[in-house]
Every structure is written in structure tokens, then in C-alpha cells.
Motif scaffolding. Structure first.
Motif, short mmCIF file in Angstrom:
data_model
loop_
_atom_site.label_atom_id
_atom_site.label_comp_id
_atom_site.label_asym_id
_atom_site.label_seq_id
_atom_site.Cartn_x
_atom_site.Cartn_y
_atom_site.Cartn_z
N TYR A 42 0.83 -1.21 0.00
CA TYR A 42 0.00 0.00 0.00
C TYR A 42 0.86 1.26 0.00
CZ TYR A 42 -3.07 3.65 1.82
OH TYR A 42 -3.75 4.83 2.01
N GLN A 43 1.86 1.30 0.87
CA GLN A 43 2.71 2.48 0.96
C GLN A 43 3.46 2.72 -0.34
OE1 GLN A 43 4.90 1.41 4.50
NE2 GLN A 43 3.46 2.46 5.84
N GLU A 44 3.84 1.65 -1.00
CA GLU A 44 4.59 1.77 -2.26
C GLU A 44 3.68 2.21 -3.42
OE1 GLU A 44 7.91 1.49 -4.81
OE2 GLU A 44 7.89 1.30 -2.63
N THR A 47 0.17 5.98 -4.29
CA THR A 47 0.26 7.17 -5.14
C THR A 47 0.31 6.82 -6.62
OG1 THR A 47 2.66 7.21 -4.95
CG2 THR A 47 1.41 8.52 -3.33
N LEU A 48 -0.11 5.62 -6.96
CA LEU A 48 -0.10 5.17 -8.36
C LEU A 48 -0.73 6.19 -9.32
CD1 LEU A 48 0.14 2.54 -10.40
CD2 LEU A 48 -2.30 2.48 -9.97
N LEU A 112 -6.87 -1.34 -8.16
CA LEU A 112 -6.02 -1.04 -7.01
C LEU A 112 -6.87 -0.53 -5.85
CD1 LEU A 112 -3.20 -0.81 -5.72
CD2 LEU A 112 -3.09 1.51 -6.64
N GLN A 113 -7.80 0.36 -6.14
CA GLN A 113 -8.67 0.88 -5.09
C GLN A 113 -9.53 -0.23 -4.49
OE1 GLN A 113 -8.52 4.09 -3.78
NE2 GLN A 113 -9.67 3.02 -2.20
N LYS A 114 -9.98 -1.17 -5.31
CA LYS A 114 -10.76 -2.30 -4.81
C LYS A 114 -9.93 -3.12 -3.82
CE LYS A 114 -14.39 -3.54 -6.19
NZ LYS A 114 -15.73 -3.36 -5.64
#
Length: 130
Positions: A42-44, A47-48, A112-114
Motif C-alpha cells: 500500500y505504501q509503495e 500514489t499510483l 487497485l482501489q478495490k
């Protein structure tokens, strides 16, 4: 807080717990280890959208391709196959010499949000794991 809101929150927590347990079992990892890995993921990648938009705006296709390859590998390792598939499609398009636009990135942002919602990664990233 209303009872319906509490019930909805409880359902989300139970759903996230079930998803964690299934994934931990599939990967043969202790639950706390999986949570730590998911927080790092998540941290990586939280900011996609901003990062990919910057690469598209600057037409930095090699950097975008490298990033898509990275998220494809990470998501594959975590059995997040919808993310992996979307990243693969976009990376393949770049490899074919076809530039991308922000609209084409939307399916990747969505999956990604899912995953973030399913595993409640935004909330989990604020919890100290032991």
C-alpha cells in the motif's frame, strides 16, 4: 453512529478478515506477516494515479513501463490478479511502442482501489503491527 452504520462497519471488518485469512493460507504466511507485506504494498503503490499521471504528462514511457512491471510483479506475488492483469495490459501496450493516456489507466486505478478497500489498507497502514 447509527446501528446500520455499525453493522456495515462490522461487515467490512469481517470481510477484510476473511480476505486476509484466505490470502495468508494461500501464501502460507502468518497473518501478521501478510499484514506487514500488504502495508508495504500500500505504501509503495497508494500514489499510483499521481505517479503514472506524471509519467504520462512527461511522456516518460520507460519509467512508466518499469513502474507497471514492478506493480505487476508485486501484485502477482500477492495473488492480486486483477491488478496484475491490468498492469500487464498497459505494460504490453508500452512495449509495443504505443503511448498511454490517463483514461487507459482508469481500470488499473479501479482494481487497485478495490484491493485497498478489500484489505482496508488505508486504515491498516495507520496501525502498528507486532
Amino acid at each position: 453512529m447509527q446501528i446500520s452504520q455499525i453493522n456495515e462497519m462490522n461487515q467490512k471488518i469481517q470481510s477484510a478478515h476473511n480476505a486476509y485469512c484466505e490470502l495468508a493460507q494461500e501464501l502460507s504466511l502468518p497473518l501478521v506477516t501478510l499484514q506487514s507485506i500488504l502495508v508495504l504494498f500500500y505504501q509503495e503503490h497508494k500514489t499510483l494515479p499521481q505517479l503514472t499521471a506524471k509519467h504520462i504528462q512527461n511522456e516518460n514511457w520507460p519509467a512508466l513501463e518499469a513502474y507497471l512491471h514492478k506493480i505487476k510483479g508485486a501484485s502477482s506475488s500477492l495473488r492480486m490478479m486483477a491488478i496484475r492483469h491490468q498492469a500487464w495490459l498497459l505494460e504490453d501496450q508500452l512495449k509495443a511502442g504505443k503511448p498511454l493516456n490517463l483514461e487507459q489507466m482508469q481500470p488499473l486505478y479501479y482494481v487497485l482501489q478495490k484491493a485497498i478497500d478489500l484489505y482496508q489498507l488505508d486504515a491498516l497502514s495507520n496501525v502498528k503491527l507486532e
